[in-house]
Design a protein around this motif. Structure first.
Motif, PDB file in Angstrom:
ATOM      1  N   GLU A  88       4.066   7.480  -4.998  1.00  0.00           N
ATOM      2  CA  GLU A  88       3.352   8.727  -4.725  1.00  0.00           C
ATOM      3  C   GLU A  88       2.158   8.856  -5.662  1.00  0.00           C
ATOM      4  O   GLU A  88       1.056   9.149  -5.230  1.00  0.00           O
ATOM      5  CB  GLU A  88       4.276   9.939  -4.893  1.00  0.00           C
ATOM      6  CG  GLU A  88       5.232  10.116  -3.755  1.00  0.00           C
ATOM      7  CD  GLU A  88       6.016  11.411  -3.856  1.00  0.00           C
ATOM      8  OE1 GLU A  88       5.731  12.252  -4.745  1.00  0.00           O
ATOM      9  OE2 GLU A  88       6.921  11.600  -3.032  1.00  0.00           O
ATOM     10  N   LYS A 138      -5.882  11.710  -2.960  1.00  0.00           N
ATOM     11  CA  LYS A 138      -6.165  11.165  -1.631  1.00  0.00           C
ATOM     12  C   LYS A 138      -6.179  12.298  -0.609  1.00  0.00           C
ATOM     13  O   LYS A 138      -5.373  13.220  -0.692  1.00  0.00           O
ATOM     14  CB  LYS A 138      -5.109  10.131  -1.235  1.00  0.00           C
ATOM     15  CG  LYS A 138      -5.262   8.835  -1.982  1.00  0.00           C
ATOM     16  CD  LYS A 138      -4.330   7.785  -1.417  1.00  0.00           C
ATOM     17  CE  LYS A 138      -4.754   6.413  -1.868  1.00  0.00           C
ATOM     18  NZ  LYS A 138      -3.976   5.349  -1.243  1.00  0.00           N
ATOM     19  N   SER A 184       0.153   6.877  -2.870  1.00  0.00           N
ATOM     20  CA  SER A 184       0.056   7.568  -1.582  1.00  0.00           C
ATOM     21  C   SER A 184      -0.560   8.956  -1.738  1.00  0.00           C
ATOM     22  O   SER A 184      -1.073   9.504  -0.766  1.00  0.00           O
ATOM     23  CB  SER A 184       1.436   7.683  -0.930  1.00  0.00           C
ATOM     24  OG  SER A 184       2.300   8.486  -1.709  1.00  0.00           O
ATOM     25  N   ASP A 228       0.838  -1.192   0.000  1.00  0.00           N
ATOM     26  CA  ASP A 228       0.000   0.000   0.000  1.00  0.00           C
ATOM     27  C   ASP A 228       0.879   1.250   0.000  1.00  0.00           C
ATOM     28  O   ASP A 228       1.880   1.317   0.719  1.00  0.00           O
ATOM     29  CB  ASP A 228      -0.888   0.040   1.248  1.00  0.00           C
ATOM     30  CG  ASP A 228      -1.877  -1.120   1.302  1.00  0.00           C
ATOM     31  OD1 ASP A 228      -1.941  -1.908   0.335  1.00  0.00           O
ATOM     32  OD2 ASP A 228      -2.585  -1.228   2.315  1.00  0.00           O
ATOM     33  N   GLY A 229       0.496   2.251  -0.792  1.00  0.00           N
ATOM     34  CA  GLY A 229       1.216   3.521  -0.829  1.00  0.00           C
ATOM     35  C   GLY A 229       2.649   3.419  -1.323  1.00  0.00           C
ATOM     36  O   GLY A 229       3.473   4.270  -1.013  1.00  0.00           O
TER      37      GLY A 229
END
Length: 151
Positions: free
Chosen positions: A30, A150, A56, A26-27
C-alpha cells in the motif's frame, strides 16, 4: 537485523534487494517509505520510480532539509550517521520526483511538509514552539517529507 530483533518480523518476511530494483510486482505494498535513506542512494530517480511502481497508494520520502534552521544557524547537532547523507531542499525533492516520474504527472499528487524546526537542545525544552512552527508550513524544519499520493 536490529529491527527484526525488536519486532515480530520473521526472517522469511524480509526482502533484501537494492531499492532501485525490487523483486516484487506492481502495487505489492500500500505504502512505501524512505526515512532518510534516499539520501544515501546513488540512483535516486530510479529508487523513486521503483517505489512508485510497487506502492498502490502512497510513497513517503523523509529527507534532511538543507534549508533548515539548524543549517542556517550552523548548529552542529546532526548525528554522525548522517555525515555522508545528501541533504535536499523541498524544491529539490519535488524536482527529483518530477524527473523520476516524468510522463506520469496525471497519476499522482505531491505534497511537502517539515518538522523539527528548533535545534534539538532547544526543541526539547520548548516543544510547543516547534509544534507551532510545524503548523506554519515554513520550509525550515530539520526534516522534511515528500508524500506522493497515487490518483
Amino acid at each position: 537485523k536490529i529491527a527484526r530483533q525488536k519486532s515480530n518480523i520473521r526472517k522469511d518476511q524480509i526482502i533484501m534487494a537494492p531499492y532501485e530494483q525490487l523483486p516484487v510486482g506492481d502495487g505489492s505494498f500500500e505504502n512505501v517509505v524512505f526515512m532518510s535513506t534516499l539520501a544515501f542512494s546513488s540512483a535516486k530517480e530510479k529508487a523513486v520510480k521503483e517505489a512508485f511502481r510497487v506502492a498502490s497508494k502512497k510513497v513517503g520520502i523523509g529527507f534532511l532539509n538543507k534549508n533548515s534552521l539548524t543549517n542556517v544557524l550552523k548548529v552542529k547537532e546532526r548525528r554522525a550517521v548522517y555525515k555522508d547523507a545528501a541533504p535536499f531542499s523541498g524544491r529539490e525533492m519535488v524536482e527529483l520526483v518530477k524527473n523520476a516520474l516524468a510522463g506520469l504527472e496525471n497519476n499522482y499528487e505531491i505534497s511537502v511538509k517539515y518538522t523539527l524546526f528548533l535545534p534539538i537542545k532547544l526543541g526539547h525544552f520548548m516543544p510547543f514552539v516547534d509544534d507551532i512552527l510545524e503548523k506554519t508550513g515554513l520550509p525550515f524544519g530539520d526534516f522534511g517529507v515528500v508524500v506522493i499520493r497515487k490518483v
